[in-house]
Design an enzyme around this catalytic site. Structure first.
Site, PDB file in Angstrom:
ATOM      1  N   ARG A 101      89.436  65.183  28.322  1.00 44.01           N
ATOM      2  CA  ARG A 101      89.927  66.496  27.869  1.00 44.01           C
ATOM      3  C   ARG A 101      89.070  67.009  26.715  1.00 44.01           C
ATOM      4  NH1 ARG A 101      95.954  64.651  27.081  1.00 44.01           N
ATOM      5  NH2 ARG A 101      96.177  66.600  25.916  1.00 44.01           N
ATOM      6  N   ARG A 152     102.123  60.687  20.990  1.00 38.25           N
ATOM      7  CA  ARG A 152     103.065  61.800  21.181  1.00 38.25           C
ATOM      8  C   ARG A 152     104.109  61.485  22.253  1.00 38.25           C
ATOM      9  NH1 ARG A 152     100.417  67.428  22.784  1.00 38.25           N
ATOM     10  NH2 ARG A 152      99.447  66.095  24.361  1.00 38.25           N
ATOM     11  N   LYS A 179      98.173  73.194  18.708  1.00 38.77           N
ATOM     12  CA  LYS A 179      98.444  74.521  19.263  1.00 38.77           C
ATOM     13  C   LYS A 179      99.935  74.682  19.593  1.00 38.77           C
ATOM     14  CE  LYS A 179      95.535  73.850  22.731  1.00 38.77           C
ATOM     15  NZ  LYS A 179      95.020  72.493  22.446  1.00 38.77           N
ATOM     16  N   ARG A 238     103.546  62.492  28.327  1.00 41.25           N
ATOM     17  CA  ARG A 238     102.735  63.185  29.340  1.00 41.25           C
ATOM     18  C   ARG A 238     101.799  62.195  30.026  1.00 41.25           C
ATOM     19  NH1 ARG A 238     100.416  68.509  26.347  1.00 41.25           N
ATOM     20  NH2 ARG A 238      98.596  67.887  27.543  1.00 41.25           N
ATOM     21  N   ARG A 281      90.371  79.151  28.465  1.00 45.37           N
ATOM     22  CA  ARG A 281      89.615  77.908  28.273  1.00 45.37           C
ATOM     23  C   ARG A 281      88.207  77.998  28.821  1.00 45.37           C
ATOM     24  NH1 ARG A 281      94.483  74.396  27.872  1.00 45.37           N
ATOM     25  NH2 ARG A 281      93.753  72.334  27.368  1.00 45.37           N
TER      26      ARG A 281
HETATM   27  P1  AP5 Z   1     100.355  69.469  19.729  1.00 42.52           P
HETATM   28  O1  AP5 Z   1     100.860  70.610  18.938  1.00 42.52           O
HETATM   29  O2  AP5 Z   1     101.133  68.991  20.895  1.00 42.52           O
HETATM   30  O3  AP5 Z   1      98.823  69.768  20.126  1.00 42.52           O
HETATM   31  P2  AP5 Z   1      98.199  70.714  21.225  1.00 42.52           P
HETATM   32  O4  AP5 Z   1      97.013  71.374  20.606  1.00 42.52           O
HETATM   33  O5  AP5 Z   1      99.238  71.598  21.844  1.00 42.52           O
HETATM   34  O6  AP5 Z   1      97.691  69.591  22.228  1.00 42.52           O
HETATM   35  P3  AP5 Z   1      97.774  69.471  23.799  1.00 42.52           P
HETATM   36  O7  AP5 Z   1      97.550  68.035  24.115  1.00 42.52           O
HETATM   37  O8  AP5 Z   1      99.005  70.119  24.333  1.00 42.52           O
HETATM   38  O9  AP5 Z   1      96.523  70.313  24.190  1.00 42.52           O
HETATM   39  P4  AP5 Z   1      95.790  70.363  25.513  1.00 42.52           P
HETATM   40  O10 AP5 Z   1      94.944  71.551  25.290  1.00 42.52           O
HETATM   41  O11 AP5 Z   1      95.052  69.124  25.853  1.00 42.52           O
HETATM   42  O12 AP5 Z   1      96.947  70.424  26.609  1.00 42.52           O
HETATM   43  P5  AP5 Z   1      97.515  71.585  27.513  1.00 42.52           P
HETATM   44  O13 AP5 Z   1      98.943  71.311  27.738  1.00 42.52           O
HETATM   45  O14 AP5 Z   1      97.108  72.904  26.987  1.00 42.52           O
HETATM   46  O15 AP5 Z   1     100.114  68.251  18.732  1.00 42.52           O
HETATM   47  C1  AP5 Z   1      99.673  66.972  19.210  1.00 42.52           C
HETATM   48  C2  AP5 Z   1     100.348  65.835  18.409  1.00 42.52           C
HETATM   49  O16 AP5 Z   1      99.921  65.904  17.064  1.00 42.52           O
HETATM   50  C3  AP5 Z   1     101.878  65.946  18.386  1.00 42.52           C
HETATM   51  O17 AP5 Z   1     102.400  64.638  18.439  1.00 42.52           O
HETATM   52  C4  AP5 Z   1     102.174  66.601  17.028  1.00 42.52           C
HETATM   53  O18 AP5 Z   1     103.410  66.203  16.519  1.00 42.52           O
HETATM   54  C5  AP5 Z   1     101.020  66.111  16.185  1.00 42.52           C
HETATM   55  N1  AP5 Z   1     100.597  67.094  15.199  1.00 42.52           N
HETATM   56  C6  AP5 Z   1     100.429  68.453  15.380  1.00 42.52           C
HETATM   57  N2  AP5 Z   1      99.974  69.032  14.244  1.00 42.52           N
HETATM   58  C7  AP5 Z   1      99.845  68.027  13.339  1.00 42.52           C
HETATM   59  C8  AP5 Z   1      99.411  67.995  11.971  1.00 42.52           C
HETATM   60  N3  AP5 Z   1      99.017  69.116  11.312  1.00 42.52           N
HETATM   61  N4  AP5 Z   1      99.384  66.782  11.345  1.00 42.52           N
HETATM   62  C9  AP5 Z   1      99.777  65.634  12.010  1.00 42.52           C
HETATM   63  N5  AP5 Z   1     100.211  65.606  13.294  1.00 42.52           N
HETATM   64  C10 AP5 Z   1     100.229  66.795  13.955  1.00 42.52           C
HETATM   65  O19 AP5 Z   1      96.718  71.349  28.879  1.00 42.52           O
HETATM   66  C11 AP5 Z   1      96.932  70.197  29.661  1.00 42.52           C
HETATM   67  C12 AP5 Z   1      96.089  70.261  30.929  1.00 42.52           C
HETATM   68  O20 AP5 Z   1      96.489  71.391  31.725  1.00 42.52           O
HETATM   69  C13 AP5 Z   1      94.573  70.454  30.722  1.00 42.52           C
HETATM   70  O21 AP5 Z   1      93.917  69.228  30.493  1.00 42.52           O
HETATM   71  C14 AP5 Z   1      94.175  71.120  32.040  1.00 42.52           C
HETATM   72  O22 AP5 Z   1      94.074  70.172  33.076  1.00 42.52           O
HETATM   73  C15 AP5 Z   1      95.364  72.023  32.340  1.00 42.52           C
HETATM   74  N6  AP5 Z   1      95.236  73.381  31.768  1.00 42.52           N
HETATM   75  C16 AP5 Z   1      96.030  73.952  30.809  1.00 42.52           C
HETATM   76  N7  AP5 Z   1      95.621  75.203  30.522  1.00 42.52           N
HETATM   77  C17 AP5 Z   1      94.540  75.432  31.315  1.00 42.52           C
HETATM   78  C18 AP5 Z   1      93.654  76.539  31.445  1.00 42.52           C
HETATM   79  N8  AP5 Z   1      93.797  77.656  30.702  1.00 42.52           N
HETATM   80  N9  AP5 Z   1      92.637  76.432  32.341  1.00 42.52           N
HETATM   81  C19 AP5 Z   1      92.467  75.315  33.081  1.00 42.52           C
HETATM   82  N10 AP5 Z   1      93.261  74.221  32.999  1.00 42.52           N
HETATM   83  C20 AP5 Z   1      94.292  74.281  32.112  1.00 42.52           C
HETATM   84 MG    MG Z   2     100.061  71.760  23.789  1.00 38.11          MG
END
Ligand code: AP5
Ligand code: MG
Length: 216
Positions: free
Chosen positions: A171, A126, A13, A160, A87
């Protein structure tokens, strides 16, 4: 255009939101980034969110939509990319209200489809530049010169705290239990497009562009 990027942790994402910002002038609204900034700044929201995020659970629906509302007010007429929000069903309903209050509408929900086995490796490998935030990966995207950021030349990197295998499993379970079930809410409105998130980053980006250009 206002779009949601939906997919489990590590689906890409954030990676694809950055591409859309560069290619289309849209603005990424990542609740994960907003919450991490709040934790780092020690704000009241950050103090509530810290332990919940480290455990890999979801932060309260009473907190998150307000963060998005504030940010939407700040981006003027630019298109929004919702990354990691909504979410839960309650957040999806809150987003509808936030958009309609601002004369905006949701144009598309893009679900990044990925193989769960690959996600743990993507996430645990990552890291990013501690200065400019440029993203890297132990296997898939190392800096050209080891230990030096390709973008800004810094020698400091960070990981992270929730990017360890145990937390990733929580997660993923949270995604399956609370987030995946909101898809029908958007399917009923014909808004969902599915993109293969296992393809290389450039191909995923092209598939998203094609979806946005064709509107389906
Ligand atoms: P990346 O693009 O970083 O993936 P992502 O989908 O953004 O993954 P996240 O870990 O950020 O998602 P998340 O939903 O767990 O975390 P968030 O910060 O939203 O890619 C990942 C890796 O893969 C990278 O190394 C990249 O280089 C690689 N990659 C990408 N595409 C690739 C491809 N096509 N091929 C190969 N490699 C690839 O949330 C974190 C925490 O915050 C949650 O757990 C929760 O506690 C809280 N939170 C956030 N939003 C909310 C909400 N709306 N409600 C409640 N709690 C929330
Ligand atoms: Mg992300």
């Amino acid at each position: 255009m206002n779009i949601i990027l939906l997919g489990p942790p590590g689906a890409g994402k954030g990676t694809q939101a950055a591409r859309l910002e560069a290619d289309r002038g849209m603005i990424q609204l990542s609740t994960g980034d907003m919450l991490r900034a709040a934790v780092a700044a020690g704000t009241p929201v950050g103090l509530k969110a810290k332990a919940v995020m480290e455990a890999g659970e979801l932060v309260s629906d009473a907190i998150v939509p307000a963060l998005i509302g504030e940010r939407l007010d700040a981006i003027g007429s630019a298109g929004a990319i919702f990354d990691g929000f909504p979410r839960t069903r309650a957040q999806a309903e809150a987003l509808d209200l936030l958009l309609s209050e601002r004369g905006r509408k949701l144009d598309r929900v893009i679900e990044l489809e990925v193989d769960e086995d690959a996600l743990v490796e993507r996430i645990t490998g990552r890291f990013s530049c501690a200065v400019c935030g440029a993203p890297y990966h132990d296997r898939f995207k190392r800096p050209a010169v080891d230990g030096t950021c390709d973008v800004c030349g810094s020698h400091e990197f960070k990981r992270r705290p929730d990017d360890n295998e145990e937390t990733v499993r929580t997660r993923l379970a949270e995604y399956r239990a609370k987030t995946a079930p909101i898809l029908p809410y958007y399917e009923e409105r014909g808004l969902v497009s599915r993109v293969d998130g296992m393809a290389p980053v450039d191909e995923v980006a092209e598939a998203i562009e094609a979806t946005l250009d064709s509107g389906h």
